[in-house]
Scaffold this active site. Structure first.
Site, PDB file in Angstrom:
ATOM      1  CG  ASP A   6     -20.192 -15.977 -22.438  1.00 56.47           C
ATOM      2  OD1 ASP A   6     -18.984 -16.209 -22.255  1.00 56.47           O
ATOM      3  OD2 ASP A   6     -21.024 -16.853 -22.723  1.00 56.47           O
ATOM      4  CD  GLU A   9     -14.688 -16.098 -22.306  1.00 56.63           C
ATOM      5  OE1 GLU A   9     -14.306 -17.163 -21.852  1.00 56.63           O
ATOM      6  OE2 GLU A   9     -15.737 -15.959 -22.963  1.00 56.63           O
ATOM      7  CG  ASP A  33     -24.108 -18.805 -22.640  1.00 55.71           C
ATOM      8  OD1 ASP A  33     -23.093 -19.485 -22.370  1.00 55.71           O
ATOM      9  OD2 ASP A  33     -24.910 -19.100 -23.547  1.00 55.71           O
TER      10      ASP A  33
END
Ligand SMILES: [Zn+2]
Length: 406
Positions: free
Chosen positions: A190, A274, A356
């Site tokens: 992340d 992501e 996170d």
């Protein structure tokens, strides 16, 4: 498997060579601007047909004019304007491709002295690396700051100036041996603003945020610059100081990113990240500086080529995958989380976890369900021996070397 790699070295040119470098950069810039001017004229005359000419035709016409109009061009290798015109060709091709894909793209622009970065390149002629020296066409032996070691056939040598320091970047093609895939487990990553990246196994890569701590210095240097009289020596010196500071910031940022991405690609069989719409995020004024400081786009770019390089899988989570809103324990999808909320609390199962960390765990969950191989090629590759010397020195260019500005 054959792959293209780039090796970058800092040069220590003497004064004669510095002058010659500046001349080459000037010739490259001139050829670019001349080519662009001609293309624009042709565009006006033929009303909208962009594909009117190409680099080869333009180089032929420029050569014909050299004798009568631009005799000074004979001082530099003929390769310099030729490559600049090829770069212009590539810039137009990128523009057309971007427009076709419906993206917002701009036409190539004229390069102004002192504005665009000084750069030029050679693709033919005597290009070699010999111990602590680099050999370039028409220039000859130039000292390098450290031994210039590289394997493979050289395709191109690009010389650039950064804040009064000169660098050469060699694009080489080399045969890389197959080896074993990285054996480490899959990991979710992340990217964040407070920590550069949080890993699903609990590790964190800290973010040096070089710009953040230097904003005041940059502001002072910028103010300093604009107080100086335009065209004066002091203004030039102030501009050099500012450029040096930016270079330093860029180096700190790059170093941290390289360390993180190398560690990930080398040690994990699969990395899940992501799909960040970075461009969209940077248009948010409040987030812009923080995000550019972290270098999200650069993180993706490096991971992509390093995964291909080390033979690990890069998985990009689907665009609208709720990695921050989803509970990593029970799968419940909660409400949108404002950036200020640092702790994830699940309404369904009561999980309380760092925001996170929760996102990283959600990302690693994608690895077993969705496997889109960003690398495209599963063949594993061994990094070349020299690559272990330092992560900043070289990069693998995915397909084509970056076009330099003429
Ligand atoms: Zn839950």
């Amino acid at each position: 498997m054959k792959s293209n790699l780039a090796y970058r070295f800092e040069l220590k040119p003497n004064n004669v060579q510095r002058t010659h470098f500046a001349k080459c950069a000037g010739a490259a810039r001139f050829a670019w601007n001349w080519g662009l001017d001609e293309r624009r004229r042709l565009f006006r005359e033929k009303q909208g047909h962009e594909r009117l000419t190409n680099a080869i035709e333009q180089h032929r016409r420029l050569n014909a004019l050299k004798k009568t109009n631009f005799p000074w061009m004979y001082e530099v290798s003929k390769c310099v304007p030729q490559v600049a015109l090829q770069n212009l060709d590539n810039a137009y091709a990128l523009y057309r491709k971007g427009r076709k894909a419906g993206r917002k793209v701009r036409l190539p622009k004229f390069k102004k002295k002192g504005r665009a970065r000084d750069a030029f390149a050679f693709t033919t002629g005597a290009i070699r690396a010999e111990g602590t020296h680099v050999i370039l066409p028409r220039i000859g032996r130039v000292r390098a700051k450290e031994p210039a070691v590289l394997d493979g056939r050289i395709l191109r040598a690009t010389v650039t100036r950064d804040a009064d320091r000169w660098f050469v970047s060699f694009t080489v093609v080399q045969e890389v041996k197959d080896s074993q895939l990285p054996t480490g487990s899959a990991v979710g990553v992340d990217l964040g603003v407070s920590h550069m990246s949080t890993l699903s196994d609990g590790r964190v890569f800290e973010n040096p945020r070089p710009l953040h701590s230097r904003v005041r210095k940059i502001r002072r240097l910028t103010r300093d610059l604009h107080r100086r009289l335009e065209g004066s020596n002091n203004r030039r010196k102030a501009a050099d100081r500012l450029a040096k500071e930016y270079l330093h910031i860029g180096n700190i940022r790059k170093d941290a990113l390289h360390k993180a991405t190398t560690c990930l690609a080398k040690n994990h069989s699969e990395i899940v990240i992501e799909d960040l719409n970075v461009q969209g995020m940077v248009t948010n004024r409040h987030l812009a500086r923080a995000i550019s400081d972290v270098g999200f786009g650069e993180f993706h770019r490096q991971l992509e080529y390093k995964c291909r390089w080390y033979g690990s899988h890069l998985t990009v989570a689907p665009r609208f995958y709720p990695s921050t809103k989803r509970c990593s324990s029970c799968g419940h999808v909660g409400d949108k989380m404002p950036l200020s909320k640092r702790i994830y609390e699940c309404e369904s199962c009561g999980l309380v976890l760092d925001r996170d960390m929760n996102a990283a765990l959600n990302l690693v969950a994608v690895s077993s369900t969705e496997t889109l191989n960003a690398g495209g090629d599963l063949a594993s590759t061994t990094p070349p021996r020299a690559s272990r010397a330092g992560s900043m020195k070289q990069e693998m260019n995915a397909v084509i070397p970056h076009g330099i500005g003429g």
